[in-house]
Every structure is written in structure tokens, then in C-alpha cells.
Design a protein around this motif. Structure first.
Motif, PDB file in Angstrom:
ATOM      1  N   THR A  62       8.711  60.455  12.756  1.00 52.41           N
ATOM      2  CA  THR A  62       8.341  60.255  11.418  1.00 52.41           C
ATOM      3  C   THR A  62       9.349  59.601  10.860  1.00 52.41           C
ATOM      4  O   THR A  62      10.377  59.605  11.291  1.00 52.41           O
ATOM      5  CB  THR A  62       8.229  61.680  10.728  1.00 52.41           C
ATOM      6  OG1 THR A  62       7.633  61.360   9.348  1.00 52.41           O
ATOM      7  CG2 THR A  62       9.344  62.498  10.664  1.00 52.41           C
ATOM      8  N   LEU A  63       9.108  58.781   9.741  1.00 51.49           N
ATOM      9  CA  LEU A  63       9.913  57.857   9.111  1.00 51.49           C
ATOM     10  C   LEU A  63       9.630  57.650   7.668  1.00 51.49           C
ATOM     11  O   LEU A  63       8.474  56.880   7.419  1.00 51.49           O
ATOM     12  CB  LEU A  63       9.995  56.518   9.743  1.00 51.49           C
ATOM     13  CG  LEU A  63      10.709  55.361   9.337  1.00 51.49           C
ATOM     14  CD1 LEU A  63      12.270  55.785   9.209  1.00 51.49           C
ATOM     15  CD2 LEU A  63      10.678  54.298  10.009  1.00 51.49           C
ATOM     16  N   ALA A 300      19.101  57.344   6.549  1.00 55.62           N
ATOM     17  CA  ALA A 300      18.784  57.275   5.449  1.00 55.62           C
ATOM     18  C   ALA A 300      18.319  55.837   4.957  1.00 55.62           C
ATOM     19  O   ALA A 300      18.989  55.124   4.992  1.00 55.62           O
ATOM     20  CB  ALA A 300      20.198  57.646   4.438  1.00 55.62           C
ATOM     21  N   THR A 301      16.947  55.897   4.859  1.00 53.28           N
ATOM     22  CA  THR A 301      16.196  54.493   4.571  1.00 53.28           C
ATOM     23  C   THR A 301      16.459  53.769   3.279  1.00 53.28           C
ATOM     24  O   THR A 301      16.470  52.693   3.191  1.00 53.28           O
ATOM     25  CB  THR A 301      15.057  54.522   5.316  1.00 53.28           C
ATOM     26  OG1 THR A 301      14.115  55.583   4.471  1.00 53.28           O
ATOM     27  CG2 THR A 301      14.671  54.966   6.684  1.00 53.28           C
ATOM     28  N   VAL A 316      15.452  60.545   4.094  1.00 57.01           N
ATOM     29  CA  VAL A 316      16.302  60.649   5.345  1.00 57.01           C
ATOM     30  C   VAL A 316      15.521  61.179   6.212  1.00 57.01           C
ATOM     31  O   VAL A 316      14.328  61.980   6.032  1.00 57.01           O
ATOM     32  CB  VAL A 316      17.318  61.712   5.040  1.00 57.01           C
ATOM     33  CG1 VAL A 316      18.179  61.952   6.523  1.00 57.01           C
ATOM     34  CG2 VAL A 316      18.298  61.334   3.831  1.00 57.01           C
ATOM     35  N   SER A 317      15.386  60.785   7.566  1.00 60.91           N
ATOM     36  CA  SER A 317      14.431  60.955   8.572  1.00 60.91           C
ATOM     37  C   SER A 317      15.293  60.847  10.067  1.00 60.91           C
ATOM     38  O   SER A 317      16.267  60.611  10.282  1.00 60.91           O
ATOM     39  CB  SER A 317      13.486  59.850   8.756  1.00 60.91           C
ATOM     40  OG  SER A 317      12.755  59.783   7.763  1.00 60.91           O
ATOM     41  N   ALA A 320      14.509  65.808  13.472  1.00 61.11           N
ATOM     42  CA  ALA A 320      14.323  67.046  12.633  1.00 61.11           C
ATOM     43  C   ALA A 320      13.309  66.927  11.514  1.00 61.11           C
ATOM     44  O   ALA A 320      12.751  68.108  11.016  1.00 61.11           O
ATOM     45  CB  ALA A 320      15.672  67.401  12.023  1.00 61.11           C
ATOM     46  N   GLY A 321      12.685  65.892  11.224  1.00 61.21           N
ATOM     47  CA  GLY A 321      11.893  65.562  10.350  1.00 61.21           C
ATOM     48  C   GLY A 321      12.088  64.542   9.452  1.00 61.21           C
ATOM     49  O   GLY A 321      13.074  63.769   9.423  1.00 61.21           O
ATOM     50  N   GLY A 322      11.162  64.527   8.243  1.00 66.84           N
ATOM     51  CA  GLY A 322      11.180  63.528   7.154  1.00 66.84           C
ATOM     52  C   GLY A 322      11.688  64.441   5.838  1.00 66.84           C
ATOM     53  O   GLY A 322      10.905  65.349   5.418  1.00 66.84           O
ATOM     54  N   TYR A 323      12.923  63.942   5.167  1.00 64.94           N
ATOM     55  CA  TYR A 323      13.549  64.878   4.156  1.00 64.94           C
ATOM     56  C   TYR A 323      13.589  64.008   2.878  1.00 64.94           C
ATOM     57  O   TYR A 323      14.050  62.605   2.958  1.00 64.94           O
ATOM     58  CB  TYR A 323      14.776  65.679   4.480  1.00 64.94           C
ATOM     59  CG  TYR A 323      14.631  66.921   5.538  1.00 64.94           C
ATOM     60  CD1 TYR A 323      14.588  68.018   5.174  1.00 64.94           C
ATOM     61  CD2 TYR A 323      14.505  66.437   7.143  1.00 64.94           C
ATOM     62  CE1 TYR A 323      14.567  68.910   5.870  1.00 64.94           C
ATOM     63  CE2 TYR A 323      14.286  67.294   7.917  1.00 64.94           C
ATOM     64  CZ  TYR A 323      14.477  68.573   7.382  1.00 64.94           C
ATOM     65  OH  TYR A 323      14.360  69.900   8.393  1.00 64.94           O
TER      66      TYR A 323
END
Length: 340
Positions: A62-63, A300-301, A316-317, A320-323
Motif C-alpha cells: 500500500t502506498l 514519508a511521501t 507515511v507507508s 505496516a500499512g498506510g498512515y
């Protein structure tokens, strides 16, 4: 709406990696030669808001990208590697800490989102080569631009709008080959007259106007540098030089945002952090996820700073997932720090 070729999910996952790891003629001089130490400036610890996504079984990752505030204060984000049928564009209610789907389709690998000052629509870059627009509520999808520019299709990554609504696009062409074929492309707000303003860039990724709209900051991911393109006032480039060299270690330069004071927020692929510089290339701060929470987070995109306020939200991805994480920016947000 023109239909585009359907990509395989495996190919989509690969494109997602390219988008994250995606993205000059150097003129030298005091600013161009400035080196910035990784620990320079203040340390800012970001705080978790919520987890928005988990790793997709079909694409293997995920991104999250492209945070942008809509007129009602909701935060729009895109998930680059979401498969068909799962949310590719989400709207986050920051007060309730909830999210809902805005758009999905069977074709796009959307790497950024931004609202046009010309028509108010939401514009998305599809790394496959197109630019798509939606109504603010996610309806009425349209292909804004598709096709070749100077004989080659784009891999559009980020967008910056000028004050009249014309688009300036970072084209990460050449990334998969490891060649400096990246470009900056200008497209008139009606979708015509696509023009290459700069080429031979190294995996062009982030793009943002400076605070005065006099020039463009452009990050080149595979060279860990930020170039500055001075505009000539007639839709072209007057000059170009390397402005900042980012000492990122294993991390690389991703998207860019600019606040009201002209400070640059340079996102990092390979580390859940952002580097903040002033317009002269001085390292002011490092924004990062606390070490205790950073396990499973790789990048951190991008970031959106609340227009007229200093509350910032970065995507942030990782495995652990996308946050979403939040921090206090150094100055207020403007159009140049809201999406891209």
C-alpha cells in the motif's frame, strides 16, 4: 471518458514501487555546492493520526500519496497501489478520524492529487501516462490529458498549478531504466499545448512553485537533489540549476511542498521522514516518525499544510500499512503546500 488499457495487477504493483522510488544540468555556484548534514536543524516528532490502509493482497503493498485539503476541510489522499474495486482516492474526516472512498476504477495508479484553481476539479496523475480529473465529490471522471509529449508518453508523478490553472508536471520517464530521461512538462489548463520545459532530469518526482510563483522546485530522486527552474514569465524556463543536495543516506527525494515563508518540505523515500530547508538551501528541520512507531514504515511521501494554519499532515507507508501523521509546520500553508 476515454478508456485506457487495463494493466495487470502485477504490473500495477511494479508501477507503485516505481512511483515511490521515482523521483539536470548543474550550473554550480555557492548554493548549488551547498551540502546539508542529515542532522542539521531542529528535530520535529510527528504524531500518528490514524491508519488508513493495509497492504493489499493483490498488489503486495500500500502506498499513500497526494494529501490535499478540499473546500470543506476534508483531506483527500490517494493509494497508488490499490487494486480495482478498492479505494484509490479517499477522503479523511480529521475530526472523526474516519475515511471513505471517493473514487476507484480498474486502470489507475494515482500518484498525486490536487485541486485546480481554474475549474475547482480534483486532478490525479496516473503513473501509466495520463492525467485524470474528478468533480470534488469524486464523480464525473474525465481524462484530461493522454498521449505523447515530444514523441514519448509521460510517467506523470506530481503536479503544480500556476495561478491561472496551467499544469506543471513532473515526468519520471526513464526511472525504470535508470536513465536521466525525466522531464518537466507544462500543459495548458484546457489540456492542450503540452510543452517540455526541462529534460534530462534524474527521475523527476516532487514539483512545487516557490512562494512568489517565480520559479519551480523540482526533486530528482535518483540524484538526491532539488533543482530550481526560474520561469521567464512567458510559459518557459529562463535558467536552471541544482539548488539543494540532500544527504539522505539510504533515503531518496520524493515529493515537495512549500509553505508561506518559502520553506521546502522535502519528503523522503526510504525513511519515514521529511527534510525542511529554507529558500537558500539551509537545513532547518527534520520531521520524522518517532523511532518506537517507525517499524514497518519505509517512506514519508508527501505533506499538506492546513491553508492559513500550521497543522501539517504527511502520508507515511510501508509493510505496516498506510498512515497519516501530523506535526506543526514552520509557517502557514498555502496552495504550494496543499497537494501535489
Amino acid at each position: 471518458m476515454q478508456r485506457l488499457p487495463i494493466r495487470s495487477l502485477a504490473g500495477l504493483a511494479a508501477i507503485g514501487v516505481l512511483a515511490l522510488t521515482g523521483c539536470g544540468t548543474e550550473t554550480g555556484g555557492p548554493v548549488a555546492d551547498r551540502a546539508t548534514a542529515p542532522g542539521a536543524g531542529q528535530d520535529i516528532r510527528a504524531q500518528k493520526v490514524l491508519r488508513l490502509t493495509t497492504v493489499h493482497e493483490e498488489t503486495g503493498m500500500t502506498l499513500l500519496e497526494g494529501p490535499v485539503f478540499d473546500e470543506d476541510g476534508g483531506l483527500i489522499v490517494v493509494d497508488v497501489t490499490a487494486p480495482a474495486g478498492e479505494p484509490k482516492v479517499l477522503r479523511v474526516d480529521l475530526g472523526k478520524k474516519t475515511s471513505r472512498q471517493v473514487h476507484t476504477d480498474d486502470r489507475g495508479a494515482y500518484t498525486s492529487a490536487q485541486f485546480s484553481p481554474h475549474d475547482g476539479r480534483l486532478y490525479l496523475t496516473d503513473f501509466h501516462g495520463d492525467i485524470v480529473s474528478l468533480a470534488p465529490d469524486g464523480s464525473d471522471p474525465r481524462t484530461f490529458f493522454s498521449g505523447e509529449v515530444d514523441g514519448a508518453r509521460m510517467n506523470p508523478d506530481d503536479i503544480a498549478f500556476d495561478e491561472e490553472g496551467h499544469l506543471y508536471v513532473s515526468d519520471s520517464r526513464g526511472l525504470s531504466e535508470g536513465e536521466a530521461k525525466g522531464r518537466v512538462v507544462r500543459i495548458d489548463r484546457d489540456g492542450r499545448n503540452a510543452t517540455v520545459l526541462a529534460d534530462e532530469l534524474a527521475a523527476t518526482n516532487g514539483i512545487s512553485f516557490d512562494a512568489e510563483y517565480r520559479g519551480l522546485w523540482v526533486s530528482e530522486l535518483t540524484q538526491n537533489r532539488v533543482s530550481y527552474l526560474l520561469l521567464d514569465g512567458r510559459g518557459g524556463i529562463a535558467s536552471r540549476h541544482t539548488a539543494i543536495r540532500v544527504d539522505g543516506g539510504i533515503a531518496q527525494t520524493d515529493s515537495i511542498a512549500v509553505d508561506a515563508d518559502g520553506n521546502l518540505y522535502q519528503a523522503l523515500h526510504g525513511r519515514p521522514a521529511m527534510a525542511v530547508y529554507d529558500r537558500h538551501g539551509e537545513r532547518l528541520a527534520t520531521v520524522e516518525v518517532p523511532a518506537r512507531a517507525a517499524e514497518g514504515l519505509e517512506s514519508a511521501t508527501n505533506v499538506a499544510i492546513t491553508p492559513g494554519g500550521t497543522k501539517a499532515y504527511m502520508t507515511v507507508s510501508g509493510p505496516a500499512g498506510g498512515y497519516l501523521y501530523t506535526f506543526d509546520a514552520l509557517a502557514e500553508g498555502t496552495r504550494q503546500s496543499n497537494g501535489g
